[in-house]
Design a protein around this motif. Structure first.
Motif, PDB file in Angstrom:
ATOM      1  N   MET A   1       0.844  -1.179   0.000  1.00  0.00           N
ATOM      2  CA  MET A   1       0.000   0.000   0.000  1.00  0.00           C
ATOM      3  C   MET A   1       0.887   1.240   0.000  1.00  0.00           C
ATOM      4  O   MET A   1       1.935   1.260   0.628  1.00  0.00           O
ATOM      5  CB  MET A   1      -0.894   0.003   1.233  1.00  0.00           C
ATOM      6  N   SER A  19      -3.172   3.342  -2.501  1.00  0.00           N
ATOM      7  CA  SER A  19      -3.230   2.507  -3.703  1.00  0.00           C
ATOM      8  C   SER A  19      -2.220   1.385  -3.567  1.00  0.00           C
ATOM      9  O   SER A  19      -1.266   1.486  -2.799  1.00  0.00           O
ATOM     10  CB  SER A  19      -2.946   3.334  -4.957  1.00  0.00           C
ATOM     11  N   CYS A  20      -2.456   0.337  -4.312  1.00  0.00           N
ATOM     12  CA  CYS A  20      -1.525  -0.807  -4.327  1.00  0.00           C
ATOM     13  C   CYS A  20      -0.623  -0.654  -5.543  1.00  0.00           C
ATOM     14  O   CYS A  20      -1.078  -0.782  -6.680  1.00  0.00           O
ATOM     15  CB  CYS A  20      -2.287  -2.122  -4.415  1.00  0.00           C
TER      16      CYS A  20
END
Length: 61
Positions: A1, A19-20
């Motif tokens: 992350m 966000s990944c």
């Protein structure tokens, strides 16, 4: 992350700002001067140093 807006620059730790990113894209963001924005949760816009824009969106439910 990863924080889209860095925590050190006031980015919050919530789903609107996380966000990944894979290791490669995190490196681009950190060291290669790519910019990332997240106009809505799950939609990521990556902007290359040359100004080219790439948009990814989550799959529909």
């Amino acid at each position: 992350m990863d924080h889209t807006v860095p925590w050190q620059k006031g980015g919050r730790t919530d789903h609107d700002n996380l966000s990944c990113l894979c290791a490669k894209h995190h490196m681009f963001k950190t060291h290669e001067h790519w910019d990332y924005t997240q106009p809505e949760p799950g939609t990521i816009i990556a902007i290359s140093p040359a100004g080219k824009t790439y948009t990814t969106r989550p799959p529909p439910f």
